[in-house]
Enzyme design. Structure first.
Site, short mmCIF file in Angstrom:
data_model
loop_
_atom_site.label_atom_id
_atom_site.label_comp_id
_atom_site.label_asym_id
_atom_site.label_seq_id
_atom_site.Cartn_x
_atom_site.Cartn_y
_atom_site.Cartn_z
N LYS A 110 0.82 -1.21 0.00
CA LYS A 110 0.00 0.00 0.00
C LYS A 110 0.86 1.27 0.00
CE LYS A 110 -4.04 -2.22 0.77
NZ LYS A 110 -3.61 -3.60 0.43
C1 LIG Z 1 -4.13 -4.66 -0.31
C2 LIG Z 1 -3.36 -5.90 -0.44
C3 LIG Z 1 -3.62 -6.86 -1.45
C4 LIG Z 1 -4.77 -6.71 -2.43
O1 LIG Z 1 -4.62 -5.68 -3.33
P1 LIG Z 1 -5.91 -5.09 -4.09
O2 LIG Z 1 -5.41 -3.92 -4.82
O3 LIG Z 1 -6.89 -4.74 -3.02
O4 LIG Z 1 -6.41 -6.17 -4.98
C5 LIG Z 1 -2.82 -7.99 -1.52
N1 LIG Z 1 -1.83 -8.20 -0.62
C6 LIG Z 1 -1.55 -7.32 0.36
C7 LIG Z 1 -0.47 -7.64 1.33
C8 LIG Z 1 -2.29 -6.14 0.48
O5 LIG Z 1 -2.01 -5.30 1.48
#
Ligand SMILES: *Cc1c(COP(=O)(O)O)cnc(C)c1O
Length: 496
Positions: A110
């Site tokens: 993120k």
């Molecule tokens: C948010 C997240 C995802 C999923 O990503 P999206 O964009 O919501 O599909 C996968 N793995 C981790 C560790 C995340 O924090």
């Protein structure tokens, strides 16, 4: 006016307005009608460094900003904040390439988007002539809250309040949030579960809008939600980075196709891959990897999206999602039909499912493939990748790795495969230890040490010093006090 609602072509917005508003007024998502016509030279962009790529890609997708403005926003978002200037490095693991998205300030994928969003928000505020301070409210089940605070930390013109369920996040996540520095950040635990925190925050937004509770107070509420186009656009960059690395390493020739396997939750990460493809990156298949909450696997197989199913808490919790919001953007871009999208979203809300028309299903099959992996398979993959290749991956990456092997077995003619890695293995230490064949002991900090002793893989700096850092945030409130808390904080001049 480059953007419009996915549900109504009359609800138009500039990129800056779309970033400020987040969601369109009818509940749709902001999208360009098509990405194909954007003037963009993918080959030239592939020759740039990562910040250069980000500047070109973000100016193309967010035309409210000039290239010079964007270059400065990109620099202030990323310079010196990640472990490498490349931001998202690639590692060769057997025949596959792993794209590491977790080398940012909080060791979360993120970070890539949430480092950029605050800069885009304050710049959008200026473009739109808004003078109010932006107050971000976020409910978090763990990772997003910390990454959002780090991104907004000391960004002028913004403040952020994060709510998390008291007792509902891991010890590491709690320590990460409680010790957050910055004069414009605030963290508060809520007595209740994640849904209580999230519902509480949603209620604040509607109460403040309906009651005009903050009008004339110089504050405007906003969210750092993953449906914001300002969070999606920065994610397109790492697809170009990975591709350029493969060219530079001589693994592919410029123009060759590459397949990407993406551990998917809210569908933002993989949708960014579709954007990259539309901008001219030679993307073969985009493979959607799910855990036991395999609603997307079923959707890509059958064209029917059905959210009425059991919800599983898995060892890859960031993918425990039954309604993947960003999928709406894909349905819109592939069909170009706002009436259709509006109808499908109404069905999902009222009946819990929808079925896409056959033409749209075919279009999806052209580009996407799908698979899933349960907790047992996830841990097995962690152990296998470590033993075979000496690479330690987290649970979300392990899901993608397993699905990548399924994909290759089903498609012997596949292109070179890039697997997106979304978290540091130290973020999910219990499951990682079990995958390595050891039983976890003590609390999560002890487990991190145990993993380090077993594997020698360095603990990311931001996680290793956590226990010693000063706790700055201690507020705990009842779930019916969230509005009162926000109003108090919003009108308080100095938080520290
Ligand atoms: C948010 C997240 C995802 C999923 O990503 P999206 O964009 O919501 O599909 C996968 N793995 C981790 C560790 C995340 O924090």
């Amino acid at each position: 006016m480059d953007y419009q609602s996915t549900r109504d072509p009359k609800l138009r917005a500039t990129a800056a307005e779309a970033i400020l508003n987040g969601l369109a007024p009818d509940g749709g998502l902001y999208s360009m009608p098509s990405l194909e016509d954007i003037p963009f030279d993918a080959r030239a962009v592939l020759k740039l460094d990562t910040q250069g790529m980000a500047t070109e890609i973000l100016t193309a997708l967010l035309p409210s900003f000039t290239k010079d403005e964007m270059r400065e926003l990109v620099r202030s978002a990323y310079e010196g904040k990640f472990e490498t200037p490349e931001l998202t490095p690639t590692v060769q693991v057997g025949d596959d390439t792993i794209l590491e998205l977790f080398r940012g300030p909080t060791s979360a994928f993120k970070d890539v988007a949430l480092s950029m969003l605050p800069r885009l928000m304050t710049a959008s505020r200026e473009k739109c002539g808004v003078t109010d301070e932006i107050l971000i409210l976020t409910a978090t089940s763990g990772d997003t809250g910390k990454a959002a605070m780090e991104g907004f930390c000391d960004v002028p013109g913004t403040r952020i309040i994060v709510f998390y369920p008291d007792g509902g996040v891991s010890a590491v996540q709690k320590a990460q949030m409680e010790t957050q520095t910055g004069s414009n950040v605030c963290v508060c635990a809520v007595r209740g579960n994640f849904d209580d925190a999230q519902t509480g925050v949603k209620n604040v937004f509607s109460a403040v809008t309906e009651g005009k509770l903050l009008d004339g107070k110089g504050v405007r509420l906003s969210s750092a939600n993953s449906i914001n186009i300002g969070r999606l656009a920065p994610q397109v960059v790492y697809y170009f980075r990975a591709y350029a690395n493969l060219v530079n390493a001589g693994r592919i020739q410029m123009g060759d196709k590459v397949d990407f396997v993406v551990p998917t939750g809210n569908f933002g990460d993989i949708l960014a891959g579709y954007f990259a493809r539309e901008l001219g990156l030679p993307v073969g298949k985009l493979v959607c990897a799910s855990n036991a909450n395999n609603v997307l696997t079923d959707f890509f197989e059958t064209g029917r999206y059905d959210k009425d199913r059991p919800f599983y808490k898995t060892v890859s919790p960031s993918m425990d999602i039954l309604v993947s919001s960003n999928l709406e953007r894909l349905l819109y871009l592939l069909s170009g039909d706002t009436e259709l999208v509006k109808g499908l979203m109404t069905e999902l809300k009222e009946r819990g499912f929808y079925q896409v028309p056959i033409a749209l299903q075919r279009a999806l099959h052209e580009i996407f493939w799908q698979g899933w992996c349960d907790d047992e398979g996830t841990k097995k993959a962690i152990g296998m990748v470590w033993r075979e290749y000496g690479y330690l991956c987290d649970t979300h990456t392990a899901v993608a790795w397993d699905v990548a092997q399924q994909y290759k077995a089903a498609h012997p003619e596949h292109a070179p495969v890039v697997i997106l890695s979304t978290a540091s293995p130290y973020k999910f230490p219990a499951a990682v230890l079990e995958g390595l064949g050891h039983s976890p002991k003590g609390d999560e900090f002890d487990m991190m040490e145990q993993i380090h002793n077993e594997t020698g893989v360095p603990v990311p700096k931001n996680l290793s010093g956590l226990r010693e850092r000063e706790v700055r945030h201690r507020d705990v409130i009842d779930r019916d006090k969230i509005l009162e808390y926000v109003l108090g904080k919003a009108t308080q001049k100095e938080w520290f």
